[in-house]
Enzyme design. Structure first.
Site, mmCIF file in Angstrom:
data_model
loop_
_atom_site.group_PDB
_atom_site.id
_atom_site.type_symbol
_atom_site.label_atom_id
_atom_site.label_comp_id
_atom_site.label_asym_id
_atom_site.label_seq_id
_atom_site.Cartn_x
_atom_site.Cartn_y
_atom_site.Cartn_z
ATOM 1 C CE1 TYR A 72 3.366 17.582 3.459
ATOM 2 C CE2 TYR A 72 3.496 17.017 1.123
ATOM 3 C CZ TYR A 72 4.043 17.002 2.394
ATOM 4 O OH TYR A 72 5.275 16.420 2.602
ATOM 5 C CD GLU A 89 8.726 10.779 2.355
ATOM 6 O OE1 GLU A 89 8.532 9.812 1.586
ATOM 7 O OE2 GLU A 89 8.251 11.907 2.141
ATOM 8 C CD1 TRP A 93 2.088 13.285 0.370
ATOM 9 C CD2 TRP A 93 3.116 11.988 1.868
ATOM 10 N NE1 TRP A 93 2.281 14.020 1.519
ATOM 11 C CE2 TRP A 93 2.907 13.250 2.448
ATOM 12 C CE3 TRP A 93 3.745 10.990 2.620
ATOM 13 C CZ2 TRP A 93 3.304 13.557 3.752
ATOM 14 C CZ3 TRP A 93 4.156 11.293 3.920
ATOM 15 C CH2 TRP A 93 3.923 12.561 4.477
#
Length: 202
Positions: free
Chosen positions: A26, A48, A56
């Site tokens: 990522y 988010e 995350w």
């Protein structure tokens, strides 16, 4: 703690990558590179907001499920969701089943339509909040910025939900509005070059 960690290829990466193996991919392929696509920008704001209070890693692992559940974050389609869709999503084990956050995404989709009508595009709007590089602190030493505070305040005034300054700053980091790759990270120069080549939406 060091700002970098050794990646799988022996070269330094931002230290947060060591939290999960999938973070390297990522980090290398997405994080910090400038984005001008409205659907991707809307998706990231939504993800988010779902991350608020969570990691995350949890969100990234479920990202494809989120995309399926919210029609690829096509805000025109999501804006048409009804109470029945909220109930359906609350039964979807593939996403985060939080009523407030689900309802916020649907609300924000309608607000995104209004934003596009008023400002031309989501991209044109968010890139107005790009910070000048000379005004930025050392990479990864801040969780908010004057720009994220300003964007958060304006979005809230426009009726958006779950868009606090910290959430907006994480969005800005990921979408390349700031180059927050650590000093010494091999991807910092790549992100800088991509930002230099990027044509800001108007």
């Amino acid at each position: 703690m060091s700002a970098t960690v050794t990646g799988p290829d022996g070269r330094p990466r931002c230290s947060w990558c060591q939290a999960a193996p999938e973070f390297f991919d990522y980090h290398d392929k997405e994080w910090g590179y400038p984005v001008g696509n409205d659907q991707r920008l809307f998706e990231k704001l939504c993800l988010e907001s779902f991350q608020s209070g969570l990691s995350w890693r949890t969100i990234l692992a479920k990202r494809e499920n989120f995309r399926a559940a919210f029609h690829g974050f096509d805000y025109d389609k999501v804006a048409e969701f009804t109470d029945a869709d909220v109930e359906r999503l609350l039964q979807d084990a593939g996403i985060i089943r939080h009523r407030g956050k689900i309802e916020a995404v649907i609300n924000n989709a309608a607000r995104a339509q209004e934003l596009v009508a008023q400002e031309g595009s989501i991209a044109a709007y968010v890139w107005r909040y790009e910070a000048r590089p000379e005004d930025l602190p050392e990479p990864q030493t801040a969780s908010t910025s004057p720009e994220s505070v300003a964007m958060s305040k304006d979005l809230k005034k426009r009726g958006w939900k779950f868009v606090g300054p910290t959430t907006v700053f994480a969005f800005m980091q990921a979408m390349g509005l700031v180059n927050d790759h650590a000093t010494g990270c091999v991807m910092r120069e790549k992100a800088a070059q991509m930002r230099q080549d990027f044509t800001k939406p108007e």
